[in-house]
Design an enzyme around this catalytic site. Structure first.
Site, short mmCIF file in Angstrom:
data_model
loop_
_atom_site.label_atom_id
_atom_site.label_comp_id
_atom_site.label_asym_id
_atom_site.label_seq_id
_atom_site.Cartn_x
_atom_site.Cartn_y
_atom_site.Cartn_z
N ASP A 134 0.79 -1.22 0.00
CA ASP A 134 0.00 0.00 0.00
C ASP A 134 0.83 1.29 0.00
OD1 ASP A 134 -2.41 1.46 0.02
OD2 ASP A 134 -2.30 1.70 2.18
N CYS A 188 -18.33 -5.86 -13.96
CA CYS A 188 -19.31 -4.85 -13.56
C CYS A 188 -20.47 -4.73 -14.56
CB CYS A 188 -18.64 -3.50 -13.41
SG CYS A 188 -17.59 -3.35 -11.94
N CYS A 191 -23.84 -2.36 -14.44
CA CYS A 191 -24.16 -1.96 -13.06
C CYS A 191 -23.52 -0.61 -12.72
CB CYS A 191 -23.68 -3.02 -12.10
SG CYS A 191 -23.99 -2.62 -10.36
N CYS A 194 -22.49 1.65 -7.42
CA CYS A 194 -21.49 2.41 -6.66
C CYS A 194 -21.48 3.87 -7.09
CB CYS A 194 -20.11 1.78 -6.79
SG CYS A 194 -19.49 1.64 -8.48
N CYS A 198 -22.52 7.10 -4.51
CA CYS A 198 -21.47 8.03 -4.06
C CYS A 198 -22.08 9.38 -3.75
CB CYS A 198 -20.39 8.16 -5.14
SG CYS A 198 -19.05 9.28 -4.66
N CYS A 214 -13.65 12.55 -2.67
CA CYS A 214 -13.92 11.28 -2.00
C CYS A 214 -14.00 11.49 -0.49
CB CYS A 214 -12.82 10.27 -2.34
SG CYS A 214 -13.05 8.66 -1.54
N CYS A 243 -19.38 2.85 -1.28
CA CYS A 243 -19.24 2.37 -2.65
C CYS A 243 -18.91 0.88 -2.69
CB CYS A 243 -18.16 3.16 -3.39
SG CYS A 243 -16.53 3.10 -2.63
N CYS A 247 -22.05 -2.71 -3.52
CA CYS A 247 -21.63 -3.56 -4.65
C CYS A 247 -22.29 -4.94 -4.55
CB CYS A 247 -20.11 -3.72 -4.66
SG CYS A 247 -19.50 -4.81 -5.96
#
Length: 381
Positions: A134, A188, A191, A194, A198, A214, A243, A247
Site C-alpha cells: 500500500d 461490472c 451496473c 457504486c 457516491c 472522495c 461504494c 456492490c
C-alpha cells in the site's frame, strides 16, 4: 528447483501461512495506468497521499532494476461485526471504515510477505526482491488486476470472485521470470450502483475517482473539512466505504479468516464524546494498532465533532462547548462551533456568541458564524 517448481511451491506455502489468494504478473510497464494517472494529474483528481512519481508507480524496474515478475497477494477481511454495539442517545458512536477495523493491515501483510520472501530466497539464492504494501510506489490494484486476483471495479476497488472487494493487497517484485496468471474479465457490466450511491460524485465514471471529492480522503485531512462534505460523512470518523457496501459482489460477503482483523467494537465503532477529550497517550493505546490512526487524533476528533452535529446530539452540547472554549487547535474549536450550531439548542447558540467575543482566529470566527446561520434558518422556518 526450477521456476515452475518454485511457482507451485510458493502457491502451496502461501496457503500454509494464511494468504487467501496469490497470483503472478509480469513486471512490464503499466502503460494504461500511466496514461490514466497523467490524466488524473491534469484534472486535479489526485489526493496528494500518493507516493513517488507516475513513472515509479507504473514502471516496476525503477523499483527493482532486474524486475521480471510481480507476486500479488490478497487477504480477506470482515464486513460485519459479530455483535452490534448499542448506539444510545447519550453514548453516540462513530465508525471506522471496514478496512480499519482490526490490526493495521500494513503490518499483517508485511509479515506474510516477509515470510514468503524468505521462503523464495531460501529456494532461489539468486532472487532479488522488493516487498511492498500500500505505502509503496507501485499500484497494488494494478498489480492485483494483472495477476488475476480480481478485476478492477467501477468503484476503483479490486473485486475478487471469492471475497468481493473486502481484501487487502500487497506484492513482491522479483527478478525471477514466473509464468504470469491470466487477468479476469471485467465483471461490472452495466451496473452503476457504486456510482449512484457516491454522495459527492467522486466516482466521476466507472473506474475514475476524483480523490479530492472522495469522503474517505476528506476524513483524513487535517484542516477544516469543506462544509459541503460534512453532512455527507454521517457517522464516519475515518474512511468511507459505501461504494463497496452497495456492490452486488459484496452482498452477504463476510469473511472471518484472520483473528488479527477481527474488530474490537469500542475501537471500530467508538463512542464519540470520549474521542473529544482523549489524550495522546490514550489515543495511541486505544487506536494506535489500527490503520485509521496514521494521521493522528486531530482528524478523528474533528470528524467526531461533525458526527455529533450530524446526529444533533443534544446530550453532547456541554462537552462540545468546553472544546470550543478551551481547545488550543483552531480546526477543533471552529468545528466544535459548527457542530453546536447544527445541534441547534439555545444553549449552544448562546455559547457560540459568547465564545466569538474572545476568539482571535479568523477561520474559527468564520466557523462560528456558520454555526449561527443554523439559528437563522430555524427562526426563518
Amino acid at each position: 528447483m526450477n521456476t515452475s517448481q518454485l511457482r507451485q511451491a510458493i502457491l502451496d506455502y502461501s496457503e500454509e501461512i494464511g494468504i487467501d489468494k496469490l497470483g503472478f504478473a509480469s513486471a512490464d510497464v503499466f502503460e494504461s495506468l500511466k496514461q490514466r494517472l497523467k490524466r488524473q494529474q491534469e484534472l486535479g483528481y489526485q489526493s496528494g497521499f500518493e507516493k513517488g512519481s507516475i513513472e515509479e508507480r507504473t514502471e516496476p524496474d525503477r523499483l527493482l532494476p532486474e524486475a521480471k515478475s510481480i507476486i500479488s497477494i490478497a487477504l480477506a477481511y470482515p464486513s460485519r461485526t459479530k455483535d452490534r454495539p448499542a448506539n444510545k442517545k447519550e453514548e453516540r458512536r462513530g465508525v471506522f471504515c471496514r478496512a480499519s477495523w482490526g490490526r493495521d493491515y500494513h503490518e499483517v501483510l508485511k509479515a506474510k510477505l516477509t515470510d514468503l520472501d524468505a521462503f523464495i530466497r531460501e529456494r532461489f539464492p539468486d532472487a532479488e526482491t522488493n516487498v511492498m504494501v500500500d505505502t509503496g510506489e507501485l499500484s497494488d490494484r494494478a498489480v492485483a488486476e494483472r495477476a488475476g486476483i480480481g478485476f478492477s471495479g467501477k468503484n476503483t476497488s479490486i473485486i475478487t470472485p471469492e471475497f468481493g472487494s473486502y481484501v487487502y493487497l500487497g506484492e513482491i517484485i522479483t527478478n525471477i521470470p514466473f509464468v504470469p496468471d491470466t487477468p479476469l474479465e471485467d465483471g461490472c457490466g452495466s451496473c452503476t450502483k457504486c456510482l449512484d450511491a457516491c454522495p459527492t460524485g467522486a466516482l466521476v465514471q466507472g473506474g475514475q475517482l476524483d480523490a479530492q471529492k472522495c469522503l474517505a480522503f476528506q476524513t483524513q485531512t487535517k484542516d477544516f473539512m469543506p462544509e459541503e462534505y460534512r453532512s455527507k460523512i454521517g457517522h464516519f470518523i475515518y474512511g468511507f466505504d459505501t461504494c463497496q457496501a452497495v456492490c452486488p459482489y459484496n452482498k452477504h460477503m463476510d469473511v472471518h479468516k484472520h483473528p488479527e482483523f477481527e474488530p474490537d467494537l469500542d475501537v471500530a465503532k467508538p463512542k464519540l464524546k470520549p474521542m473529544l477529550r482523549i489524550s495522546n497517550r490514550e489515543f495511541k493505546e486505544t487506536f494506535g494498532h489500527v490503520a485509521g490512526s496514521w494521521r493522528g487524533k486531530k482528524p478523528l476528533q474533528r470528524n467526531a465533532l461533525i458526527a455529533l452535529g450530524n446526529d444533533r446530539d443534544t446530550a453532547s452540547v456541554d462537552e462540545i462547548i468546553s472544546v470550543m472554549s478551551n481547545d488550543p487547535r483552531p480546526v477543533i474549536r471552529g468545528t466544535a462551533a459548527w457542530s453546536l450550531g447544527k445541534i441547534g439548542t439555545e444553549e449552544a447558540y448562546a455559547a457560540i456568541k459568547d465564545a466569538m467575543k474572545q476568539e482571535q482566529d479568523d477561520q474559527v470566527v468564520e466557523e462560528m458564524e456558520k454555526g449561527l446561520t443554523f439559528q437563522e434558518v430555524t427562526l426563518t422556518d
